[in-house]
Design an enzyme around this catalytic site. Structure first.
Site, PDB file in Angstrom:
ATOM      1  N   ASN A  59      37.646  40.077  41.373  1.00 25.67           N
ATOM      2  CA  ASN A  59      38.778  38.817  41.163  1.00 25.67           C
ATOM      3  C   ASN A  59      40.170  39.183  41.690  1.00 25.67           C
ATOM      4  O   ASN A  59      40.451  40.445  41.553  1.00 25.67           O
ATOM      5  CB  ASN A  59      38.675  38.612  39.718  1.00 25.67           C
ATOM      6  CG  ASN A  59      39.756  37.663  39.215  1.00 25.67           C
ATOM      7  OD1 ASN A  59      40.556  38.010  38.500  1.00 25.67           O
ATOM      8  ND2 ASN A  59      39.799  36.390  39.829  1.00 25.67           N
ATOM      9  N   GLY A  60      40.664  38.137  42.044  1.00 23.05           N
ATOM     10  CA  GLY A  60      42.119  38.280  42.550  1.00 23.05           C
ATOM     11  C   GLY A  60      42.568  38.012  44.070  1.00 23.05           C
ATOM     12  O   GLY A  60      41.874  38.735  44.927  1.00 23.05           O
ATOM     13  N   CYS A  83      45.104  39.460  30.365  1.00 25.54           N
ATOM     14  CA  CYS A  83      46.080  38.583  30.240  1.00 25.54           C
ATOM     15  C   CYS A  83      47.692  39.317  30.049  1.00 25.54           C
ATOM     16  O   CYS A  83      47.687  40.463  29.260  1.00 25.54           O
ATOM     17  CB  CYS A  83      46.127  37.732  29.027  1.00 25.54           C
ATOM     18  SG  CYS A  83      47.470  36.657  29.036  1.00 25.54           S
ATOM     19  N   ARG A 116      43.204  31.071  40.719  1.00 26.81           N
ATOM     20  CA  ARG A 116      44.222  30.242  41.403  1.00 26.81           C
ATOM     21  C   ARG A 116      43.894  29.517  43.017  1.00 26.81           C
ATOM     22  O   ARG A 116      43.986  28.437  43.170  1.00 26.81           O
ATOM     23  CB  ARG A 116      45.582  30.792  41.802  1.00 26.81           C
ATOM     24  CG  ARG A 116      46.373  31.128  40.281  1.00 26.81           C
ATOM     25  CD  ARG A 116      47.304  32.232  40.696  1.00 26.81           C
ATOM     26  NE  ARG A 116      46.645  33.479  41.334  1.00 26.81           N
ATOM     27  CZ  ARG A 116      47.458  34.404  41.918  1.00 26.81           C
ATOM     28  NH1 ARG A 116      48.812  34.355  41.940  1.00 26.81           N
ATOM     29  NH2 ARG A 116      46.845  35.388  42.480  1.00 26.81           N
TER      30      ARG A 116
HETATM   31  C1  LIG Z   1      48.177  30.013  34.738  1.00 27.75           C
HETATM   32  C2  LIG Z   1      47.303  31.152  34.550  1.00 27.75           C
HETATM   33  C3  LIG Z   1      46.416  31.141  33.600  1.00 27.75           C
HETATM   34  C4  LIG Z   1      45.437  32.296  33.288  1.00 27.75           C
HETATM   35  N1  LIG Z   1      44.643  31.996  32.210  1.00 27.75           N
HETATM   36  C5  LIG Z   1      43.531  32.945  32.090  1.00 27.75           C
HETATM   37  C6  LIG Z   1      42.665  32.930  31.086  1.00 27.75           C
HETATM   38  O1  LIG Z   1      42.783  32.021  29.899  1.00 27.75           O
HETATM   39  N2  LIG Z   1      41.705  33.884  30.950  1.00 27.75           N
HETATM   40  C7  LIG Z   1      41.418  34.760  32.040  1.00 27.75           C
HETATM   41  O2  LIG Z   1      40.795  35.436  31.938  1.00 27.75           O
HETATM   42  N3  LIG Z   1      42.151  34.767  33.021  1.00 27.75           N
HETATM   43  C8  LIG Z   1      43.322  34.097  33.216  1.00 27.75           C
HETATM   44  N4  LIG Z   1      44.094  34.134  34.365  1.00 27.75           N
HETATM   45  C9  LIG Z   1      43.839  34.984  35.311  1.00 27.75           C
HETATM   46  C10 LIG Z   1      42.945  34.229  36.390  1.00 27.75           C
HETATM   47  O3  LIG Z   1      41.698  34.111  35.786  1.00 27.75           O
HETATM   48  C11 LIG Z   1      42.753  35.553  37.660  1.00 27.75           C
HETATM   49  O4  LIG Z   1      42.164  36.640  36.825  1.00 27.75           O
HETATM   50  C12 LIG Z   1      43.987  36.003  38.220  1.00 27.75           C
HETATM   51  O5  LIG Z   1      44.729  34.793  38.390  1.00 27.75           O
HETATM   52  C13 LIG Z   1      43.593  36.478  39.636  1.00 27.75           C
HETATM   53  O6  LIG Z   1      43.035  35.721  40.178  1.00 27.75           O
HETATM   54  P1  LIG Z   1      43.385  34.865  41.380  1.00 27.75           P
HETATM   55  O7  LIG Z   1      44.197  35.646  42.222  1.00 27.75           O
HETATM   56  O8  LIG Z   1      42.172  34.432  41.976  1.00 27.75           O
HETATM   57  O9  LIG Z   1      44.237  33.839  40.695  1.00 27.75           O
HETATM   58  C14 LIG Z   1      45.169  33.086  34.411  1.00 27.75           C
HETATM   59  C15 LIG Z   1      46.052  32.981  35.596  1.00 27.75           C
HETATM   60  C16 LIG Z   1      46.810  32.127  35.521  1.00 27.75           C
HETATM   61  C17 LIG Z   1      47.823  32.182  36.817  1.00 27.75           C
END
Ligand SMILES: Cc1cc2nc3c(=O)[nH]c(=O)nc-3n(C[C@H](O)[C@H](O)[C@H](O)COP(=O)(O)O)c2cc1C
Length: 324
Positions: A198-199, A97, A223
């Site tokens: 992830n990402g 986070c 996302r």
């Molecule tokens: C609004 C928001 C809230 C998130 N909350 C968490 C969370 O509670 N726990 C967690 O492991 N990752 C959290 N993440 C990170 C996502 O799980 C992920 O690792 C990150 O967005 C990158 O992956 P993506 O590009 O597929 O979104 C959050 C991301 C966003 C944008």
């Protein structure tokens, strides 16, 4: 995902085959053992009885893992024990986070500055739950730079993590593209536990690239699954058949958002439901022109029924760019 993916959202996203498991928003652990209601709030699936043999799970039986975020080993252990007692089937530890408030209090990605502390946190949770349930961890590539990426991953493994999700950016990189999937590969080859990439996986093409560059068998969607709620089914369909699913239509999106509103309005005031709908539509609009048009047309509306009516109306005219 904190503030975004709750039990209703998990339910909707897992109605079609795609996800293997889901994770709750993080439960923030500071110093005390939290009361059961905090765990039930984050993970109401602990209370459900859709699949008693698989609890906690979504209504279609997809397991829900509970995530903890904290830095104090004793507090994490006490809460891990509490979660186990309440029926958690897996505990995930959040070391990714980037939120300033969380990091100031030494949680989330701030732990990436000190692999030894990260190790102690994982070890404490693993010791608290023993062999009863697996403990997993989620990291980024580092706080300000990637120098400790491998050391943090190895610390998680040494502490007893059964699996590691790696978000392929540092904390300081926030959510800025690109995601460095090749770095996940460097970590994966040095660990013996499964590593999940992830990402920035927004499409089937991104999925292929992330898998190829990381060498990981599994990926985690964030996302991307909100932007296209059929992304996980799209990937699963391709895995099973080698064919592509048709692109997600606006009417699929509108039905999903309407179903989400119907679930949320049972317990939340209409105004809050409108905010949640706008939040989800906002995630969709970055990747979908029709969602962008709808967002533009509906963003000032605060009445829930008007908003739902707008979702289901014919498309508003496209906004002309560069015209007087
Ligand atoms: C609004 C928001 C809230 C998130 N909350 C968490 C969370 O509670 N726990 C967690 O492991 N990752 C959290 N993440 C990170 C996502 O799980 C992920 O690792 C990150 O967005 C990158 O992956 P993506 O590009 O597929 O979104 C959050 C991301 C966003 C944008």
């Amino acid at each position: 995902m904190e503030g975004v993916i709750d039990a209703h959202c998990r339910d909707l996203l897992t109605r079609e085959a795609g996800f293997d498991w889901t994770v709750t928003e993080f439960v923030r652990v500071v110093d005390a053992r939290l009361p059961p209601r905090v765990f039930y709030k984050h993970c109401p699936e602990l209370l459900n009885n859709h699949h008693p043999e698989l609890q906690p799970a979504t209504p279609t039986g997809i397991p829900v893992h509970l995530q903890l975020l904290g830095s104090d080993p004793d507090a994490l252990a006490a809460n891990a024990h509490q979660a186990l007692r309440l029926g958690a089937i897996s505990l995930d530890l959040n070391f990714g986070c980037p939120a300033k408030l969380v990091n100031r209090h030494d949680g989330g990605a701030s732990m990436l500055r000190d692999p030894e502390r990260l190790y102690r946190a994982v070890d404490a949770v693993q010791s608290a739950v023993g062999d009863h349930i697996p403990v997993t961890a989620k990291i980024r590539l580092g706080f300000s730079d990637r120098r400790l990426a491998l050391a943090c991953a190895q610390a998680a493994e040494a502490g007893g993590a059964a699996q590691l999700v790696v978000h392929a950016r540092t904390r300081d990189e926030g959510y800025r593209p690109p995601a460095h999937w090749e770095w996940i590969g460097r970590i994966r080859t040095r660990l013996s536990i499964p590593v999940v990439a992830n990402g920035d996986i927004w499409s089937l093409e991104d999925y292929w690239k992330a898998r190829t560059l990381s060498g990981c068998r599994d990926v985690m969607l964030g996302r991307g699954a909100l932007a296209d709620p059929w992304l996980a089914p799209r990937i699963r369909h391709w895995q099973r058949t080698g064919h592509r699913l048709a692109p997600t239509t606006w009417s699929q999106r509108a039905s999903l958002l309407s179903a989400y509103a119907a679930m949320q309005r049972n317990t939340l005031p209409d105004k809050v439901v409108v905010s949640l709908l706008k939040q989800w539509l906002n995630h969709m609009r970055a990747r979908n022109p029709e969602a962008a048009q709808r967002f533009q047309a509906l963003r000032r509306i605060t009445d829930l029924n008007t908003f739902l009516g707008g979702l289901n109306q014919p498309a508003p005219p496209a906004i002309a760019v560069g015209q007087p």
